[in-house]
Motif scaffolding. Structure first.
Motif, PDB file in Angstrom:
ATOM      1  N   ALA A  44       0.804  -1.214   0.000  1.00  0.00           N
ATOM      2  CA  ALA A  44       0.000   0.000   0.000  1.00  0.00           C
ATOM      3  C   ALA A  44       0.839   1.267   0.000  1.00  0.00           C
ATOM      4  N   SER A  45       2.146   1.129   0.215  1.00  0.00           N
ATOM      5  CA  SER A  45       3.013   2.306   0.245  1.00  0.00           C
ATOM      6  C   SER A  45       4.437   1.917  -0.100  1.00  0.00           C
ATOM      7  N   ALA A  46       5.211   2.912  -0.512  1.00  0.00           N
ATOM      8  CA  ALA A  46       6.630   2.659  -0.791  1.00  0.00           C
ATOM      9  C   ALA A  46       7.353   2.266   0.481  1.00  0.00           C
ATOM     10  N   GLU A  47       6.925   2.867   1.613  1.00  0.00           N
ATOM     11  CA  GLU A  47       7.564   2.548   2.889  1.00  0.00           C
ATOM     12  C   GLU A  47       7.390   1.075   3.246  1.00  0.00           C
ATOM     13  N   SER A  48       6.187   0.541   3.074  1.00  0.00           N
ATOM     14  CA  SER A  48       5.951  -0.866   3.415  1.00  0.00           C
ATOM     15  C   SER A  48       6.702  -1.785   2.456  1.00  0.00           C
ATOM     16  N   PHE A  49       6.810  -1.369   1.210  1.00  0.00           N
ATOM     17  CA  PHE A  49       7.582  -2.157   0.243  1.00  0.00           C
ATOM     18  C   PHE A  49       9.050  -2.220   0.647  1.00  0.00           C
ATOM     19  N   LEU A  50       9.635  -1.070   0.970  1.00  0.00           N
ATOM     20  CA  LEU A  50      11.046  -1.036   1.350  1.00  0.00           C
ATOM     21  C   LEU A  50      11.299  -1.789   2.649  1.00  0.00           C
ATOM     22  N   ALA A  51      10.343  -1.738   3.580  1.00  0.00           N
ATOM     23  CA  ALA A  51      10.501  -2.449   4.851  1.00  0.00           C
ATOM     24  C   ALA A  51      10.560  -3.958   4.636  1.00  0.00           C
ATOM     25  N   ALA A  52       9.862  -4.434   3.611  1.00  0.00           N
ATOM     26  CA  ALA A  52       9.845  -5.873   3.324  1.00  0.00           C
ATOM     27  C   ALA A  52      10.936  -6.282   2.356  1.00  0.00           C
ATOM     28  N   TRP A  53      11.680  -5.325   1.883  1.00  0.00           N
ATOM     29  CA  TRP A  53      12.665  -5.564   0.818  1.00  0.00           C
ATOM     30  C   TRP A  53      13.985  -5.981   1.450  1.00  0.00           C
ATOM     31  N   GLY A  54      14.056  -7.236   1.885  1.00  0.00           N
ATOM     32  CA  GLY A  54      15.260  -7.703   2.556  1.00  0.00           C
ATOM     33  C   GLY A  54      16.397  -8.005   1.610  1.00  0.00           C
ATOM     34  N   LYS A  55      16.078  -8.519   0.424  1.00  0.00           N
ATOM     35  CA  LYS A  55      17.106  -8.876  -0.546  1.00  0.00           C
ATOM     36  C   LYS A  55      16.679  -8.408  -1.919  1.00  0.00           C
ATOM     37  N   ARG A  56      17.662  -8.266  -2.775  1.00  0.00           N
ATOM     38  CA  ARG A  56      17.374  -7.858  -4.138  1.00  0.00           C
ATOM     39  C   ARG A  56      16.871  -9.045  -4.960  1.00  0.00           C
ATOM     40  N   HIS A  57      15.980  -8.763  -5.869  1.00  0.00           N
ATOM     41  CA  HIS A  57      15.392  -9.805  -6.701  1.00  0.00           C
ATOM     42  C   HIS A  57      15.333  -9.357  -8.152  1.00  0.00           C
ATOM     43  N   ALA A  58      15.219 -10.344  -9.038  1.00  0.00           N
ATOM     44  CA  ALA A  58      14.867 -10.043 -10.416  1.00  0.00           C
ATOM     45  C   ALA A  58      13.357  -9.879 -10.468  1.00  0.00           C
ATOM     46  N   GLY A  59      12.872  -8.996 -11.312  1.00  0.00           N
ATOM     47  CA  GLY A  59      11.431  -8.836 -11.417  1.00  0.00           C
ATOM     48  C   GLY A  59      11.043  -7.471 -11.920  1.00  0.00           C
ATOM     49  N   CYS A  60       9.800  -7.106 -11.658  1.00  0.00           N
ATOM     50  CA  CYS A  60       9.243  -5.838 -12.132  1.00  0.00           C
ATOM     51  C   CYS A  60       8.496  -5.158 -10.998  1.00  0.00           C
ATOM     52  N   LEU A  61       8.597  -3.851 -10.963  1.00  0.00           N
ATOM     53  CA  LEU A  61       7.854  -3.041 -10.000  1.00  0.00           C
ATOM     54  C   LEU A  61       6.852  -2.202 -10.771  1.00  0.00           C
ATOM     55  N   VAL A  62       5.569  -2.357 -10.453  1.00  0.00           N
ATOM     56  CA  VAL A  62       4.513  -1.498 -10.997  1.00  0.00           C
ATOM     57  C   VAL A  62       4.109  -0.558  -9.873  1.00  0.00           C
ATOM     58  N   ALA A  63       4.375   0.732 -10.054  1.00  0.00           N
ATOM     59  CA  ALA A  63       4.176   1.668  -8.952  1.00  0.00           C
ATOM     60  C   ALA A  63       3.442   2.927  -9.398  1.00  0.00           C
ATOM     61  N   ASP A  64       2.570   3.391  -8.517  1.00  0.00           N
ATOM     62  CA  ASP A  64       1.955   4.704  -8.724  1.00  0.00           C
ATOM     63  C   ASP A  64       3.033   5.762  -8.487  1.00  0.00           C
ATOM     64  N   VAL A  65       2.886   6.890  -9.128  1.00  0.00           N
ATOM     65  CA  VAL A  65       3.882   7.953  -8.967  1.00  0.00           C
ATOM     66  C   VAL A  65       3.570   8.814  -7.758  1.00  0.00           C
ATOM     67  N   ARG A  66       2.327   9.242  -7.653  1.00  0.00           N
ATOM     68  CA  ARG A  66       1.926  10.141  -6.557  1.00  0.00           C
ATOM     69  C   ARG A  66       1.318   9.325  -5.428  1.00  0.00           C
ATOM     70  N   MET A  67       2.077   9.213  -4.343  1.00  0.00           N
ATOM     71  CA  MET A  67       1.599   8.496  -3.157  1.00  0.00           C
ATOM     72  C   MET A  67       1.983   9.287  -1.916  1.00  0.00           C
ATOM     73  N   PRO A  68       1.190   9.163  -0.836  1.00  0.00           N
ATOM     74  CA  PRO A  68       1.579   9.804   0.416  1.00  0.00           C
ATOM     75  C   PRO A  68       2.937   9.283   0.878  1.00  0.00           C
ATOM     76  N   GLY A  69       3.728  10.133   1.496  1.00  0.00           N
ATOM     77  CA  GLY A  69       5.046   9.704   1.959  1.00  0.00           C
ATOM     78  C   GLY A  69       6.020   9.641   0.801  1.00  0.00           C
ATOM     79  N   ILE A  70       6.716   8.512   0.681  1.00  0.00           N
ATOM     80  CA  ILE A  70       7.692   8.340  -0.390  1.00  0.00           C
ATOM     81  C   ILE A  70       6.962   8.188  -1.720  1.00  0.00           C
ATOM     82  N   SER A  71       7.283   9.044  -2.673  1.00  0.00           N
ATOM     83  CA  SER A  71       6.634   8.978  -3.979  1.00  0.00           C
ATOM     84  C   SER A  71       7.252   7.862  -4.830  1.00  0.00           C
TER      85      SER A  71
END
Length: 214
Positions: A44-71
């Motif tokens: 639901a947010s960039a912050e929650s994504f980064l908090a769960a991002w323990g290791k780097r992976h291959a893949g794709c990120l589909v992200a909204d540009v304008r979000m509360p907090g970290i854009s």
């Protein structure tokens, strides 16, 4: 075989990550992207994504540009600084030209305005997954070469660098102040540890790992 990106015991399965603060849009995106047959994780947010991002992976990120907090653009910058291999597809209901230019210059695969065509999104995500897999494989190759180099002794590495520079054994012996026989022994060890069948292959490996200029 370990993954050259995250260091796991097996290569990473490419994953699609969705980051959007709009719950309805998030669920819709997950449902659509699951049709590609890859794992999909939503945040639901960039912050929650980064908090769960323990290791780097291959893949794709589909992200909204304008979000509360970290854009979305700030998230892209953070991932770039970490050296992650994710391909990024941005979506936005309120994009402008400077925003699009900034995203694309920073390496985004695409920038789509809402509402977008579902197939267009799927095509861009498939492209992002392919690019990410290629980059993951490239980094894995570099990692494996670096691990081989680390197994060399200091003298073996010195011999290797001179061999790759095209120096004959006689010159190497003179430069390192060792006997020809010692050069031959070190050279044989280098070729074995680097798993190279020829000087040309050895040189290619070192160029690939960035240890020699191309």
């Amino acid at each position: 075989m370990t993954c050259g990106v995250c260091g796991a015991d097996t290569p990473c399965t490419p994953t699609i990550f969705v980051v959007d603060d709009d719950e309805a849009m998030r669920h819709s995106l997950v449902f659509l992207l699951q049709s590609l047959g890859q794992p999909v994780q939503a945040f639901a947010s960039a912050e929650s994504f980064l908090a769960a991002w323990g290791k780097r992976h291959a893949g794709c990120l589909v992200a909204d540009v304008r979000m509360p907090g970290i854009s979305g653009l700030e998230l892209q910058r953070e991932l770039n600084e970490r050296g992650d291999s994710l391909g990024i597809v941005f979506i936005s209901g309120h994009g402008d030209i400077p925003m699009v230019v900034r995203a694309m210059r920073a390496g985004a695969i695409a920038f789509l305005e809402k509402p977008f065509n579902d197939q267009v999104l799927l095509d861009h995500v498939a492209e992002a997954l392919a690019r990410s897999a290629t980059e993951c494989a490239r980094k894995a190759g570099i990692r494996f070469i670096a691990e081989r180099v680390e197994r060399l002794t200091g003298r073996e590495r010195a011999v290797m660098e001179l061999v790759a520079a095209g120096k004959p054994n006689k010159v190497i012996a003179h430069d390192l102040d060792i006997s020809m026989k010692t050069v031959e022994v070190h050279r044989a060890h280098v070729m074995e540890k680097m798993q190279a069948g020829s000087v040309a292959e050895l040189t290619r490996l070192l160029v690939q790992a960035g240890l020699l200029p191309g």
